[in-house]
Motif scaffolding. Structure first.
Motif, mmCIF file in Angstrom:
data_model
loop_
_atom_site.group_PDB
_atom_site.id
_atom_site.type_symbol
_atom_site.label_atom_id
_atom_site.label_comp_id
_atom_site.label_asym_id
_atom_site.label_seq_id
_atom_site.Cartn_x
_atom_site.Cartn_y
_atom_site.Cartn_z
ATOM 1 N N ALA A 1 47.658 38.096 38.026
ATOM 2 C CA ALA A 1 47.829 36.347 38.179
ATOM 3 C C ALA A 1 47.685 35.732 37.020
ATOM 4 C CB ALA A 1 46.744 36.024 39.252
ATOM 5 N N GLY A 2 47.284 36.030 35.854
ATOM 6 C CA GLY A 2 47.799 35.378 34.723
ATOM 7 C C GLY A 2 48.752 35.351 33.854
ATOM 8 N N ARG A 3 48.901 36.955 34.846
ATOM 9 C CA ARG A 3 50.673 37.985 33.945
ATOM 10 C C ARG A 3 50.550 38.003 31.970
ATOM 11 N NH1 ARG A 3 55.326 37.213 36.773
ATOM 12 N NH2 ARG A 3 56.714 37.387 34.871
ATOM 13 N N HIS A 4 49.322 38.709 32.043
ATOM 14 C CA HIS A 4 48.464 38.752 30.887
ATOM 15 C C HIS A 4 49.644 39.468 30.208
ATOM 16 C CE1 HIS A 4 44.716 37.537 32.135
ATOM 17 N NE2 HIS A 4 45.284 36.639 32.193
ATOM 18 N N HIS A 5 50.355 40.477 30.867
ATOM 19 C CA HIS A 5 51.251 41.648 30.450
ATOM 20 C C HIS A 5 52.386 41.051 29.640
ATOM 21 C CE1 HIS A 5 53.324 40.437 34.173
ATOM 22 N NE2 HIS A 5 53.925 41.267 33.814
ATOM 23 N N ARG B 1 38.207 42.278 40.936
ATOM 24 C CA ARG B 1 38.903 40.847 41.247
ATOM 25 C C ARG B 1 39.657 40.713 39.688
ATOM 26 N NH1 ARG B 1 37.303 37.683 44.704
ATOM 27 N NH2 ARG B 1 35.623 37.834 46.641
ATOM 28 N N HIS B 2 38.830 41.349 38.772
ATOM 29 C CA HIS B 2 39.065 41.034 37.403
ATOM 30 C C HIS B 2 40.317 41.202 37.400
ATOM 31 C CE1 HIS B 2 38.065 41.881 32.643
ATOM 32 N NE2 HIS B 2 39.397 43.052 32.300
ATOM 33 N N LEU C 1 28.810 41.872 37.732
ATOM 34 C CA LEU C 1 30.112 42.593 37.057
ATOM 35 C C LEU C 1 29.298 43.110 35.574
ATOM 36 C CD1 LEU C 1 33.142 41.882 35.931
ATOM 37 C CD2 LEU C 1 32.948 39.981 34.877
ATOM 38 N N ALA C 2 28.729 42.820 34.908
ATOM 39 C CA ALA C 2 27.770 43.198 33.785
ATOM 40 C C ALA C 2 27.860 44.806 33.842
ATOM 41 C CB ALA C 2 26.738 42.739 33.417
ATOM 42 N N ALA D 1 39.480 37.149 32.004
ATOM 43 C CA ALA D 1 40.040 38.055 33.267
ATOM 44 C C ALA D 1 38.278 37.666 33.725
ATOM 45 C CB ALA D 1 40.010 39.030 33.305
ATOM 46 N N ASP D 2 37.406 38.607 33.124
ATOM 47 C CA ASP D 2 36.348 38.264 32.718
ATOM 48 C C ASP D 2 35.396 36.834 33.560
ATOM 49 O OD1 ASP D 2 35.659 41.002 32.428
ATOM 50 O OD2 ASP D 2 35.733 40.458 30.606
ATOM 51 N N ASP D 3 35.136 36.017 33.030
ATOM 52 C CA ASP D 3 35.766 34.516 33.621
ATOM 53 C C ASP D 3 36.380 34.243 35.147
ATOM 54 O OD1 ASP D 3 33.927 34.369 31.005
ATOM 55 O OD2 ASP D 3 35.636 32.521 30.087
ATOM 56 N N ARG D 4 37.253 34.591 35.107
ATOM 57 C CA ARG D 4 38.288 34.876 36.352
ATOM 58 C C ARG D 4 36.641 35.081 37.524
ATOM 59 N NH1 ARG D 4 43.600 33.141 37.778
ATOM 60 N NH2 ARG D 4 43.633 32.818 39.856
ATOM 61 N N ALA D 5 36.739 36.031 37.504
ATOM 62 C CA ALA D 5 36.343 37.586 38.082
ATOM 63 C C ALA D 5 34.364 36.445 38.788
ATOM 64 C CB ALA D 5 35.840 38.823 37.367
ATOM 65 N N LEU D 6 33.962 35.939 37.665
ATOM 66 C CA LEU D 6 32.707 35.687 37.435
ATOM 67 C C LEU D 6 32.430 34.477 39.333
ATOM 68 C CD1 LEU D 6 31.302 35.675 33.550
ATOM 69 C CD2 LEU D 6 30.310 37.260 35.594
ATOM 70 N N ARG D 7 33.972 33.243 38.766
ATOM 71 C CA ARG D 7 34.121 32.561 40.005
ATOM 72 C C ARG D 7 33.508 32.795 41.824
ATOM 73 N NH1 ARG D 7 39.754 30.133 38.699
ATOM 74 N NH2 ARG D 7 39.538 29.706 36.828
#
Length: 305
Positions: free
Chosen positions: A186-190, A179-180, A237-238, A224-230
């Motif tokens: 999805a966020g197009r971080h690249h 998910r991370h 996750l940690a 990305a961590d925050d989105r995975a935490l949903r």
């Protein structure tokens, strides 16, 4: 030099030299990483626009400065005037200087995207030779003992999982890591990384460029961590990040769930304390800087006008 250059000069100094340090140290940035990334982007865009406007005013004859507003109004869609004709009456050296300043970071951004795409293409070719597609994971599995989960973003995005990661991660931990990586895609971080890297290459040595290059990749990992935490528990996750802390991905165009920022991110995930209402705090931080900058730049025009 006419005094009209002072407002963009002050803006460039504030955004390029004075604001990056406080933003990098702001506690709210770690709690609202997407807003912090937007703040860095706003600083970079404002700095570039200020330098371009300064270059325009520097080369523009003094008697033509007061007609600059007319030229800008003519280019508005609802003005009904000919923008090309208005631009043709401007000094070519001044217009060329402004366009040149804007073109440099734009060209660097496009260059970074092209080079990253080529690196990802070579990496993907190697994955096709040694990897296999796992429909259940929706990822490419490669035989490697080191635990790693990473993604190759872009048009043909894919997530890569090593057999080492599948051996030590539980089902929930592996799902959290996946998910991370999907959050990066999805966020197009690249694209954001390409813009920051290109800006850093053009304005190398500038405080804003150095700080943004260091802070934005970490903020994107936090986002990305925050989105995975949903969809997963914090402890899951940690522990997944901890298990992949030693993972190293040599391809700079890839996003890895592990890496050198893991310790800081794990502390952030497990520490529930933070700034109250970080988004509101961040917006107030950005607004306070604008409220200081605008009156100072306006006062320079009024005093020297």
């Amino acid at each position: 030099m006419n005094h009209h250059v002072l407002p963009p000069l002050i803006t460039a100094v504030c955004t390029g030299l004075l604001c990056p340090g406080p933003l990098a140290r702001a506690r709210w940035a770690g709690q609202a990483p997407r807003l912090a990334v937007a703040a860095w982007g706003l600083l970079a865009a404002t700095f570039t626009a200020a330098v371009a406007l300064g270059a325009l005013l520097l080369f523009l004859p003094y008697e033509n400065v007061h007609r600059l507003g007319h030229h800008a109004t003519a280019c508005l869609a609802w003005s009904g005037q000919d923008c090309a004709a208005a631009a043709a009456t401007m000094d070519r050296w001044a217009l060329g200087a402004a366009i040149g300043v804007l073109a440099l970071p734009t060209a660097a951004f496009c260059r970074e995207l092209l080079h990253a795409r080529r690196r990802r293409g070579r990496h993907a070719h190697g994955l096709r030779l040694i990897g296999r597609t796992d429909p259940g994971l929706r990822a490419t599995v490669i035989p490697h003992g080191a635990p790693a989960v990473y993604c190759l973003p872009g048009r043909d995005a894919q997530i890569v999982v090593t057999t080492g990661a599948m051996d030590i991660l539980s089902t929930a931990q592996l799902a959290a890591a996946l998910r991370h990586e999907r959050a990066h895609i999805a966020g197009r971080h690249h694209v954001v990384i390409g813009a920051v890297t290109g800006f850093g290459r053009v304005f190398r040595g500038l405080s804003l460029a150095r700080q943004a290059t260091a802070q934005v990749p970490l903020l994107l990992e936090m986002a990305a961590d925050d989105r995975a935490l949903r969809h997963c528990a914090r402890e899951v996750l940690a522990t997944a990040l901890y298990s992949m802390a030693s993972a190293r991905v040599t391809d700079q165009s890839a996003f890895a769930a592990g890496g050198p920022s893991v310790a800081l991110r794990i502390t952030r995930i497990l520490d529930r304390r933070g700034v109250a209402r970080p988004v509101l705090t961040g917006l107030l931080w950005m607004g306070s800087r604008a409220c200081v900058l605008v009156p100072v730049a306006t006062a320079c025009c009024l005093i020297l006008g």
